[in-house]
Design an enzyme around this catalytic site. Structure first.
Site, PDB file in Angstrom:
ATOM      1  N   ASP A 332       0.857  -1.179   0.000  1.00 26.76           N
ATOM      2  CA  ASP A 332       0.000   0.000   0.000  1.00 26.76           C
ATOM      3  C   ASP A 332       0.894   1.229   0.000  1.00 26.76           C
ATOM      4  O   ASP A 332       2.123   1.109  -0.045  1.00 26.76           O
ATOM      5  CB  ASP A 332      -0.912  -0.008   1.238  1.00 26.76           C
ATOM      6  CG  ASP A 332      -0.141   0.156   2.549  1.00 26.76           C
ATOM      7  OD1 ASP A 332       1.110   0.196   2.514  1.00 26.76           O
ATOM      8  OD2 ASP A 332      -0.789   0.246   3.592  1.00 26.76           O
ATOM      9  N   ASP A 334       1.425   4.765   2.306  1.00 24.68           N
ATOM     10  CA  ASP A 334       1.031   5.372   3.575  1.00 24.68           C
ATOM     11  C   ASP A 334       1.482   6.830   3.633  1.00 24.68           C
ATOM     12  O   ASP A 334       2.626   7.130   3.291  1.00 24.68           O
ATOM     13  CB  ASP A 334       1.684   4.613   4.750  1.00 24.68           C
ATOM     14  CG  ASP A 334       1.532   3.106   4.637  1.00 24.68           C
ATOM     15  OD1 ASP A 334       0.449   2.603   4.920  1.00 24.68           O
ATOM     16  OD2 ASP A 334       2.514   2.428   4.239  1.00 24.68           O
ATOM     17  N   ASP A 444      -3.282   4.509   2.734  1.00 25.25           N
ATOM     18  CA  ASP A 444      -3.607   4.837   4.130  1.00 25.25           C
ATOM     19  C   ASP A 444      -3.238   6.285   4.388  1.00 25.25           C
ATOM     20  O   ASP A 444      -2.091   6.668   4.176  1.00 25.25           O
ATOM     21  CB  ASP A 444      -2.752   3.971   5.073  1.00 25.25           C
ATOM     22  CG  ASP A 444      -3.502   2.754   5.566  1.00 25.25           C
ATOM     23  OD1 ASP A 444      -4.570   2.446   5.003  1.00 25.25           O
ATOM     24  OD2 ASP A 444      -3.004   2.110   6.508  1.00 25.25           O
TER      25      ASP A 444
END
Ligand code: UTP
Ligand code: MN
Length: 520
Positions: A332, A334, A444
Site C-alpha cells: 500500500d 502510507d 492509508d
C-alpha cells in the site's frame, strides 16, 4: 545417573581412545566399503542423534567406529568448524598421532546415505582447516532497534524460509510463534555476509531452537523441508488467498476455510454477505495483490498534495511506511499529514476525503476519528494507542497514464502531462477487449497534530518488527512506554516531548537509526 549406553558414548568424548575400533551396536549389514571407516563426532550432534546416524550407516553397509582410532578415515561432524574439529582431534591424539584423511561436514554423510555409497568428496563437504580467528563469527545487539538493517540482505534463502513460517504462524493467529520467527529473521537480515556454517551463529540473539533447525536444514540440504511443505499446503494457500481480500483477517479466513471455501469463486458462490470493505476487496482483488511501485506511490503523492493545497494550505504530508525506508514496492502507500499550527489539522481528513471523492479518485474509503486523549488514555495501554489517529483506509483509482507513469512515447506526445484531476474519470471502465486504463491501489492516510508528529512519523515508518522492538526496548530497558502518540517515562511519571525522531531516540538512549536502516 547416566544410562549405560549413553555413558559408553560419552566416554568417546572424554579422551578414551585406547580401544581401537569398537563397532556400533545395533542392526548391521556386512561392510560394503572397507576403505571407508567413519567416525561421527558427538560434539554438538548429541548422543542420541549420533547413535541414530551410526545405526543408519551400519544398516547401509558402512563401517562406523564408535571410538576414535588411527583406523578412522572419515571424521564427520555437524555444526563444528574445521578449527573446532581440529582442536578436538589434537586433544584426542596429543597432536602427534596420525590424522584421519578427511574432516567432513554432515552434508557428505547425508548425501552418501541417500546415494547408498560413499560419494566423492568435494570442497563443500570438507571442513575448512582455517584458523578459528579467520572464521567470521557474527555478533549483533539483541534489540532490532539497536541494529542497522538496510534492504541489502545477504541471507535471503534463510530469511525467505523463516518469513514464510512467520507468515503461517500469523495466519494461524499464533502471534508468539510469528514474532519468534520474525526476530530470528531480523537477526539474519542485518548480517554483513552470508551464513555458511552453524558455528558462525554461536552467540547470536533471538535464534530459537526451531529457527536454528530451519537454518541447519537449509545449510545442509539447500532448502527447509518445513518451509517447503508449508508453502505447498492447501491450508496455507487458502489462508493467503482469502486474507488477500482487503477487509478479511485470519479469523474470518479460517472460518470460511472450515466451511469449505478455498477460492474466490467459492466465496462469491457462497451465501456469505460481504461487508463494504470485503466487497471492494473482491472487486479489486487482482490490482490489490499486485505490488505498488515507487512511481505509483509518487504519483499518488502528487494527488494527495494537490488535495491538501486546495483544502488547507500549509498542511504537509510525508510518505511513510516501507517507501520511506527506501523500498521500491509495497502493498500500500502510507501518508502522514499534519499542519505546523496545533489544532489546524482538526477536521482536515473529511475535507481531504471529499475533495478526493469529488475528483473521482476514491473507489473505497473508511475514515476513523482521532480518539487519542493523553489525559484519558495516558500511558496505561500504549499498544492500544497505535491506531487512534484520524485515519482513512482507502482504495485509490490511479490513472495508469498519470504523472510519472506514462510510457516514454506517451510522455513525449503529452507534453508536461500536468493534468491528473479530472483525467481519471475519462479513462475508467474497460471497454470490450480494451486494456483497463487505471488500477486500484491501497492508500492509508493518517492525520496527526504537530505535537505528536515525531511520534507518529517514527511509529508509522516501520518496519513492523522495528516498531515492536522499539516498544519492547522502551518498556524493558528504560521503563518507558512508547506509542505513535507519545513517550511516557514511568520512573519520572512524565511525558517526554520531542520535536524530531532524533530526540525520541535520544530519550530512549538509542543511537539514531535512519529510516533506510530500519528494515528489520
Ligand atoms: P504497513 O502495513 O503499510 O507496512 O505499515 P509497510 O512497512 O509499509 O509495508 P508494505 O510495503 O506496505 O507492505 C506501515 C507502518 O505503519 C504502522 C506499522 O507498524 C508499520 O510500521 N501501522 C500500521 C500502525 O502503526 N498501525 C496500524 O494500524 C497499521
Ligand atoms: Mn505500507
Amino acid at each position: 545417573m547416566v544410562p549405560l549406553k549413553r555413558r559408553k558414548l560419552l566416554s568417546t568424548q572424554t579422551g578414551n581412545n585406547g580401544n581401537s575400533g569398537t563397532d556400533v551396536i545395533g542392526v548391521k549389514a556386512p561392510v560394503k566399503f572397507p576403505d571407508v571407516v567413519i567416525f561421527l563426532l558427538e560434539r554438538k550432534m548429541g548422543a542420541s542423534r549420533r547413535a541414530f546416524l551410526s545405526q543408519l550407516a551400519a544398516k547401509n553397509g558402512f563401517h562406523v567406529q564408535e571410538t576414535f582410532s588411527g583406523m578412522v578415515t572419515h571424521v564427520v561432524s555437524e555444526g563444528n568448524s574445521g578449527a573446532e574439529v581440529g582442536s578436538w582431534l589434537d586433544s584426542q591424539t596429543d597432536g602427534s598421532a596420525h590424522r584421519p584423511v578427511h574432516l567432513l561436514d554432515m552434508s557428505w554423510f547425508t548425501q552418501s546415505m541417500k546415494a547408498g555409497r560413499p560419494i566423492d568428496i568435494t570442497d563443500t563437504h570438507r571442513l575448512q582447516q582455517v584458523d578459528e580467528s579467520e572464521v567470521e563469527v557474527f555478533s549483533v545487539p539483541s534489540f532490532a532497534c539497536q541494529r542497522r538493517t538496510t534492504l541489502e540482505n545477504h541471507n535471503t534463502v534463510l530469511t525467505d524460509a523463516l518469513s514464510l513460517l512467520a507468515e503461517m504462524a500469523e495466519l494461524s493467529a499464533e502471534e508468539g510463534r510469528g514474532v519468534a520467527f520474525r526476530r530470528a529473521c531480523a537477526v539474519l537480515k542485518c548480517l554483513n555476509e552470508p551464513v555458511t556454517a552453524m558455528s558462525q551463529l554461536r552467540g547470536l540473539p533471538c535464534l530459537g531452537e526451531h529457527s536454528l533447525r530451519v537454518i541447519q536444514d537449509i545449510l545442509e540440504n539447500g532448502a527447509s523441508s518445513e518451509a517447503e511443505s508449508t508453502k505447498c499446503s492447501e491450508r496455507f494457500k487458502a489462508l493467503k488467498l482469502l486474507t488477500g481480500v482487503f477487509g478479511v483477517g485470519c479469523k474470518t479466513a479460517d472460518r470460511w476455510i472450515r466451511e469449505g471455501i478455498l477460492s474466490l469463486q467459492q466465496l462469491t458462490d457462497s451465501a456469505h454477505s460481504l461487508n463494504r470493505a470485503q466487497q471492494a476487496g473482491v472487486d479489486h482483488y487482482d490490482d490489490l495483490n499486485q505490488p505498488v511501485t515507487k512511481a505509483e506511490a509518487d504519483s499518488i503523492s502528487v494527488i494527495v498534495e494537490k488535495a491538501l493545497v486546495t483544502v488547507l494550505p500549509g498542511a504537509t504530508m510525508t510518505l511513510i511506511g516501507g517507501f520511506r525506508r527506501g523500498k521500491q514496492t509495497g502493498h500500500d502507500v502510507d501518508f502522514l499529514i499534519t499542519h505546523p499550527e496545533e489544532g489546524a489539522e482538526v477536521g482536515l481528513m473529511p475535507r481531504v476525503v471529499s475533495w478526493l471523492q469529488s475528483k473521482g479518485f476514491l473507489l473505497y474509503q473508511k475514515t476513523t476519528r482521532n480518539s487519542y486523549l493523553e489525559a484519558k488514555d495516558g500511558p496505561a495501554r500504549p499498544a492500544s494507542n497505535m491506531d487512534r489517529f484520524e485515519r482513512c483506509f482507502s482504495i485509490f483509482k490511479l490513472d495508469k497514464q498519470g504523472p510519472g507513469l506514462q510510457s516514454h512515447t506517451q510522455r513525449a506526445t503529452d507534453g508536461e502531462g500536468s493534468h491528473f484531476g479530472d483525467a481519471v474519470d475519462s479513462v475508467c471502465e474497460p471497454e470490450n477487449g480494451q486494456i483497463k486504463q487505471w488500477r486500484a491501489v491501497r492508500v492509508d492516510l493518517v492525520v496527526s497534530p504537530i505535537s505528536q508528529f515525531p511520534f507518529a512519523l517514527l511509529g508509522w515508518t516501520g518496519s513492523k518488527l522495528f516498531e515492536r522492538e522499539l516498544r519492547r526496548w522502551a518498556g524493558h530497558e528504560k521503563s518507558m512506554s512508547l506509542s505513535s502518540h507519545a513517550l511516557y517515562d514511568s520512573t519520572q511519571r512524565t511525558y517526554l516531548r520531542a520535536t524530531s525522531e532524533e530526540e525520541i531516540f535520544t530519550h530512549l538512549g538509542l543511537e539514531f537509526i535512519p529510516p533506510s536502516e530500519r528494515n528489520a
